[in-house]
Write a protein that holds these residues in place. Structure first.
Motif, PDB file in Angstrom:
ATOM      1  N   TRP A 130      -1.339   0.810   7.352  1.00  0.00           N
ATOM      2  CA  TRP A 130      -0.458   1.821   7.943  1.00  0.00           C
ATOM      3  C   TRP A 130      -0.168   2.964   6.967  1.00  0.00           C
ATOM      4  N   SER A 131       0.306   2.652   5.767  1.00  0.00           N
ATOM      5  CA  SER A 131       0.623   3.722   4.808  1.00  0.00           C
ATOM      6  C   SER A 131      -0.604   4.550   4.434  1.00  0.00           C
ATOM      7  N   PRO A 132      -1.774   3.926   4.150  1.00  0.00           N
ATOM      8  CA  PRO A 132      -2.951   4.746   3.872  1.00  0.00           C
ATOM      9  C   PRO A 132      -3.316   5.699   5.010  1.00  0.00           C
ATOM     10  N   ALA A 133      -2.998   5.329   6.255  1.00  0.00           N
ATOM     11  CA  ALA A 133      -3.308   6.218   7.380  1.00  0.00           C
ATOM     12  C   ALA A 133      -2.439   7.460   7.395  1.00  0.00           C
ATOM     13  N   LEU A 134      -1.385   7.492   6.594  1.00  0.00           N
ATOM     14  CA  LEU A 134      -0.511   8.657   6.532  1.00  0.00           C
ATOM     15  C   LEU A 134      -1.085   9.771   5.669  1.00  0.00           C
ATOM     16  N   ASP A 135      -1.743   9.398   4.522  1.00  0.00           N
ATOM     17  CA  ASP A 135      -2.170  10.476   3.629  1.00  0.00           C
ATOM     18  C   ASP A 135      -3.286  10.058   2.675  1.00  0.00           C
ATOM     19  N   ARG A 136      -4.047   9.014   2.962  1.00  0.00           N
ATOM     20  CA  ARG A 136      -5.125   8.596   2.066  1.00  0.00           C
ATOM     21  C   ARG A 136      -6.418   9.289   2.488  1.00  0.00           C
TER      22      ARG A 136
END
Length: 486
Positions: free
Chosen positions: A457-463
């Motif tokens: 989820w977090s990587p889908a925000l700005d990775r």
């Protein structure tokens, strides 16, 4: 040990990468030509490339745990503006070095900004790490540099980049925090980071709560790993925690869109330095597996007092741990988790009749060997509003690393309303079909508790290579509602 045996550890091989396909992420202060695309077509850290690590074309070379060209740690790990952070650094061979301090953020897409640079410092070879019952500690290292944090520095996640005169480089993360009210408090999972730290990753003496070495340099498993690890030591390899990228992904995205963020570490939550009433929501941005009793009590008090909780990863609140003082009496410098070994009670929260689902709404189900799509459920819910996601739509690769699900035979937390927002099939390591789920419930206090149930989820925000606009919009829907107390 021969050169060939240690070579696999010289760049800090990620022993746990199988459970975290995202790793540490690209280093934003080395943007552009210092990044490269791996076989998957996605950006990976510069130091993972052996040719770059050897320092070709004048590039900095990565320090390692075999030769200790430059390695270090800080005490404490978090401090307030006006306070100080002490750096304990070893340099071999002895020579001058400098420290560049960066703050993680959006910064127009750069991902970080250089805040200050130390004067040239004199490096020494510190004594070898002390080991006792597989616990590795460098608490006896001399002070190398004291960073006085100016009162005007912004709170946030910082990284010190250490560079020797001959071009070797390592990293040390730390946090600048204060107790001013904010909409959202970001809690960096430093306890879990340390549990996975295999320093020194030298094929001989390093140990984490997962691994250690035998006399022949073979990596041993959990049954022979450490039961206590110390914060008084560097992180293995390049000096950044294995899962640190998840937090940095969230920070870059949240600061880009102007969310009012405060910062703290998990040990701040443990020590009672967090007053949940000052915030509308507590955000746990990354892999946050290891929790002490005071940490859980603080999170439950927050929820019961009306402060929302946002868990953006999976396998949260799995092991119960204790934090103890260092040999010199500094509090919260030793992390102990016996797991299923030795005397005493079991260490899994769910085996202590305190299953993580009773806080999160879902709980850990297992590893995800290959990324799988997240399948949207209840698409008419406000979380999916304006995302373009329809019922049954698949978001590619969003179930990855590890996954949570709802366990029907496990008690749920008290709630006014509860909903599952994804129900996603994937195959486990044996090829058996399992399901991931994403959960949201409203507590009797009015607090929202969201759990993504996936590492991705977090990587889908700005990775780079992983961004998904639907996940960005859904996260904004959630945080906007929390910040407006809707």
């Amino acid at each position: 040990m021969g050169a060939e045996r240690v070579r696999r550890w010289e760049s800090g091989a990620l022993a746990h990468a199988v459970s975290d396909p995202f790793g540490q992420g690209p280093l934003p202060w080395l943007r552009g030509s210092e990044q490269y695309f791996g076989d998957t077509g996605q950006v990976v850290p510069w130091y993972a490339d052996e040719a770059m690590a050897r320092g070709g074309s004048g590039r900095p070379r990565t320090a390692d745990d075999v030769h200790h060209q430059i390695k270090g740690f800080v005490s404490p790990g978090a401090a307030e503006p006006g306070g100080a952070v002490d750096f304990h650094i070893t340099v071999d061979p002895p020579q001058q070095f400098s420290v560049d301090v960066y703050r993680i953020g959006h910064y127009g897409g750069d991902g970080a900004a250089k805040i200050t640079t130390s004067p040239r410092l004199s490096g020494i070879v510190q004594p070898p790490p002390l080991t006792a019952d597989r616990t590795v500690s460098c608490h006896h290292w001399w002070l190398s540099w004291r960073l006085q944090i100016p009162s005007y520095w912004s709170v946030g996640a910082y990284v010190a980049v250490l560079t020797t005169l001959d071009g070797y480089r390592s990293h040390i993360p730390f946090t600048v925090r204060d107790d001013h009210p904010a909409d959202l408090l970001l809690l960096l999972p430093d306890v879990t980071w340390q549990a996975y730290n295999l320093y020194p990753e030298d094929g001989r003496t390093g140990a984490s709560l997962y691994h250690a070495w035998d006399g022949d340099g073979r990596l041993l498993g959990e049954a022979e790993a450490a039961t206590t690890v110390s914060f008084d030591r560097p992180y293995a390899g390049a000096g950044l925690p294995l899962h640190v990228g998840h937090a940095y992904d969230f920070i870059r995205w949240a600061e880009r869109y102007g969310y009012d963020l405060a910062y703290a570490d998990a040990r701040d939550l443990h020590a009672g330095r967090v007053d949940p009433a000052r915030y509308r929501g507590l955000v746990f941005p990354g892999h946050d597996e290891y929790w002490s009793v005071p940490m859980r009590q603080a999170a439950e008090r927050a929820r019961d007092g009306g402060t929302s909780l946002v868990f953006l990863s999976a396998n949260t609140l799995y092991w119960q741990i204790r934090l103890g003082p260092s040999p010199s009496g500094v509090p919260d410098r030793l992390l102990t988790c016996r797991k299923r070994r030795g005397p005493g009670r079991p260490a899994l929260w769910r085996e202590l009749d305190r299953a993580e689902q009773q806080l999160l709404g879902i709980q850990y189900a297992g590893r995800v060997p290959e990324p799988s799509p997240m399948v949207v459920r209840n698409a008419d819910h406000w979380l999916w509003e304006a995302t373009g996601a329809g019922e049954g739509d698949e978001i590619p690769g969003l179930v990855a690393g590890e996954a949570d699900r709802y366990f029907p035979r496990t008690a749920l937390p008290e709630h006014r309303r509860r909903i599952l927002l994804a129900h996603s099939p994937y195959r486990d390591g044996e090829g058996v079909v399992r399901h991931q789920e994403t959960s949201l419930y409203r507590a009797p206090s009015g607090a929202l508790v969201f759990a993504s149930g996936t590492f991705a989820w977090s990587p889908a925000l700005d990775r780079p290579g992983h961004v998904d606009a639907r996940v960005q919009r859904a996260t904004a829907n959630l945080l906007d509602r929390i910040c407006k107390r809707d």
